[in-house]
Design an enzyme around this catalytic site. Sequence first.
Site, mmCIF file in Angstrom:
data_model
loop_
_atom_site.group_PDB
_atom_site.id
_atom_site.type_symbol
_atom_site.label_atom_id
_atom_site.label_comp_id
_atom_site.label_asym_id
_atom_site.label_seq_id
_atom_site.Cartn_x
_atom_site.Cartn_y
_atom_site.Cartn_z
ATOM 1 C CG LEU A 26 -2.037 -0.884 1.303
ATOM 2 C CD1 LEU A 26 -2.770 -0.696 2.617
ATOM 3 C CD2 LEU A 26 -2.969 -0.554 0.134
ATOM 4 C CE LYS A 27 2.115 7.155 -3.898
ATOM 5 N NZ LYS A 27 2.115 8.146 -2.823
ATOM 6 C CD GLU A 28 0.969 2.007 4.894
ATOM 7 O OE1 GLU A 28 0.248 2.895 5.383
ATOM 8 O OE2 GLU A 28 0.641 0.814 4.870
ATOM 9 C CD GLU A 52 -1.269 8.839 -1.534
ATOM 10 O OE1 GLU A 52 -0.698 9.680 -2.229
ATOM 11 O OE2 GLU A 52 -0.838 8.475 -0.419
ATOM 12 N N GLY A 53 -3.021 4.315 -3.047
ATOM 13 C CA GLY A 53 -2.502 3.607 -4.207
ATOM 14 C C GLY A 53 -1.559 2.503 -3.782
#
Length: 833
Positions: free
Chosen positions: A136-138, A289-290
């Site tokens: 996950l785009k943290e 988010e991505g």
Amino acid sequence: MGDVQPKSAQTVTEARVLPKTPYKDQDPREIAALVHALDEAVKLKKRSQFSAKKSRFSVKDSPQGIHVDSWKFNDWDYKRRDLPTYARGLFTSKNKYGEHEIAVRGYDKFFNTNEVRETEWGNIEERTRGPYELTLKENGCIIFISALADDTLVVCSKHSTGAREDVELSHSSAGEKRIESQLAKIGKTKEDLARDLRARNATAVAELCDDEFEEHILAYGPDKAGLYLHGINLNLPEFRTYPSELVQDFARHWGFHETELKVIDTIAEVRQFLESVAETGAHDGRDVEGFVIRCQMSPKPDSIPYSDWFFKYKFEEPYLMYRQWRECTKALISGKPARYKKHIAITEQYLLYARKRIAADPKLARDYNKNHGIIQLRNEFLEFKNLNGSDAANFELQHGRGGDAEVTKDVILVPIATIGCGKTTIAAALGKLLGYGHIQNDNITGTKRPPRFTRMLLDELETHPAVIADRNNAQRHERKQLLQDVKQLHLSAKLVALNFVHDDISAIRKVAHERVFARGDNHQTIHAKSESGKVIGIMEGFLGRYEPLDLSRAPDEGFDSVVDLDPTDGSRVNVEKIVRHLHQVYPGLVKEIPSAEAMDAATEAAIGSYTPAIRHSVVDRGKATQKSSHLVLQPKAVKKKPLEYIAVHVNAKSITAQLQRTFDKLSPEKSRFYMQLQQTRRIQPAFHVTLMHRMAAKEHPELWARYLKLQTDAEAAAADEAEKVSGPVDPTPELGQVDVQLERVVYDGRLMALVVRLVDKDNSDNTSEKWTCVNKISHITVGTRDSNVKPKESNDLLARWLREGSTDANGIYDVVIDGKPLLAGSVQGVLSR
Ligand code: GTP
Ligand code: MG
């Protein structure tokens, strides 16, 4: 140097079989070369080169007082192919032998899908290999943890380390506090961690997510807050990073939070997965988010070995909508207008709700400004509307109302471009197609151009629904000027960025060169035919200074809307993109999309008006003249405008030299006004003798007819000449030559003029008969006191001087020019603006 096992890698001793731990020593010579290259980039600051910024930080805990240097590149420079390293986040220091070493190494800069060539899906599919590790785009701030030569743990944010004076707690200090408490919990010290990292020659990369410290978009309450480890990079110029399994293992060992990881074997499945999550913007019931996708890539899998490579996949919604809500809420709290371009209806409703809540609870506003309670307010609203995030983001689709229907006029289109992107062509085409106005910065001369440019744009809006601000606006400060000035003078004007995206500079350079050189001298300032070397320099200058649009911050966040354009596309494609975009965001401005044929014709005419092919329209002046001025292209199109006056142009330097020589010899009293004009920059930049203005045509119809014919013939000759050599048309053909004799300078406290005589070249003692001047006294206006005094008042001054002479009472001075020099003059028609 081959892979060897790290000297004391503690994780490899665990029972499970883990992948082999990557390891490689630093090569001091290689690092010295790297630091040298970076230092050069700091010093050189050459436009054609990438530039680097260096900042030095002391490391407070280092017993040997070691300091680190942070190296920072411009974001857009990462798209270049000649960087010595692509590390985003890079610190170097020295070891005890005084050798340079990499202290901290971030990931190689990675890009969104379709952001650069390499991340186009086709290329990803062909050139990468799995396993694909998706994280996950943290959503916090990145923290680097590494060790110096004296085993001091160093904790950095992307480009700095240690405390900062301007903030209570810097990102790196917050990270360091986190590390300390995390290690204390497992009974370890910073020295322990430092030794392990040093033995690995590696940097640990983690995301600091903590709503207590700084709330970002996604929620991290106390139970979830902490450092999320997502990578371990070898401290090498090239990018080598641990497989995620080893990263997870290290995280467990040292008390980090693990970053969620999903491993997928094939790229087809990766794509399918990402696209399905994108539909909702949520994964495992959480808004994300991505994703960052880690894999290996080879530009040529047959011949070049694979290396570690990342790309990212960003979700648009509801993340973007949440960000917009956050920004709008902050604007609301600080009493500024909330700006939003998407999700208009639902955002309006959200803001109404937020406004009420904030009015009822002042503490909420205070907390919100410190980034607390953002998520709660949002969730309360969604609950109140009984919507989830993706429903809210799709609200428009379901309820209609995509754009801002109220906008029907006062739209300014602002290119962000470099030379030869097609700004002027597109502007002319839009003029033809939609009746938009067109202001060319290239047509403005003299001082204080920016405010005049703005003023002219706003004036143009009085008579046109929209206007193109034809200027490159390549640098942020130019955009800042325009956005600020416009908003100050005209609050409701909308500014739409025509964003000529510059990701493939060499392709853009190629196309722009081709176009500009084909255009030749047919431009106000860029004379590719006669000054090719200079023009290349100018073009490179713009490319070097180009600063891409960055909507996340000032000034670019001030744009109301953005259309992305590819400069290498033809203008026809870009015209259509703009029209479609405007139709979508401002349906009241572009009510319907013109037909393909209409767009073809408008663009063809715009391009064609530069080329000899359709040059007949130039000779056929009647049709094209007078109509709205924005329709036509500069400068060839200027010829379609009526003749304003006929003038004899004289070299400016020769005139100023003569004036200087004359006034040098005079008393201070007599030269005072000349000094004043000089100091207030009121001396004309160019000088001419007006032979006849079109206002005098009624009085002298025959002479005007003669001059008109000379002008038309000269234009036709220039066009023929251009056709013969397949070159550009001379925009200001010469009608003839005549010498200008300077006789005296006459002035009062308002203006200054040179009295001249026109002398035929071959008949040197007589006043020219061919080039008749209708003014009583032929003259050159030198300058006027201020802009309220118009140059044509020279006629009045000279009439008075002729009547009264120069006396103390009338304040007129009259000085003879020594030797009455003859200067070469060129007769040209000047067209109305
Ligand atoms: P500067 O004013 O120099 O900054 O350039 P600009 O951005 O205004 O570019 P301009 O519109 O003058 O275009 C440059 C040249 O390319 C002109 O001669 C145009 O006629 C030509 N041109 C523009 N678009 C196209 C296109 O789609 N195809 C072709 N063949 N030529 C084009
Ligand atoms: Mg132009």
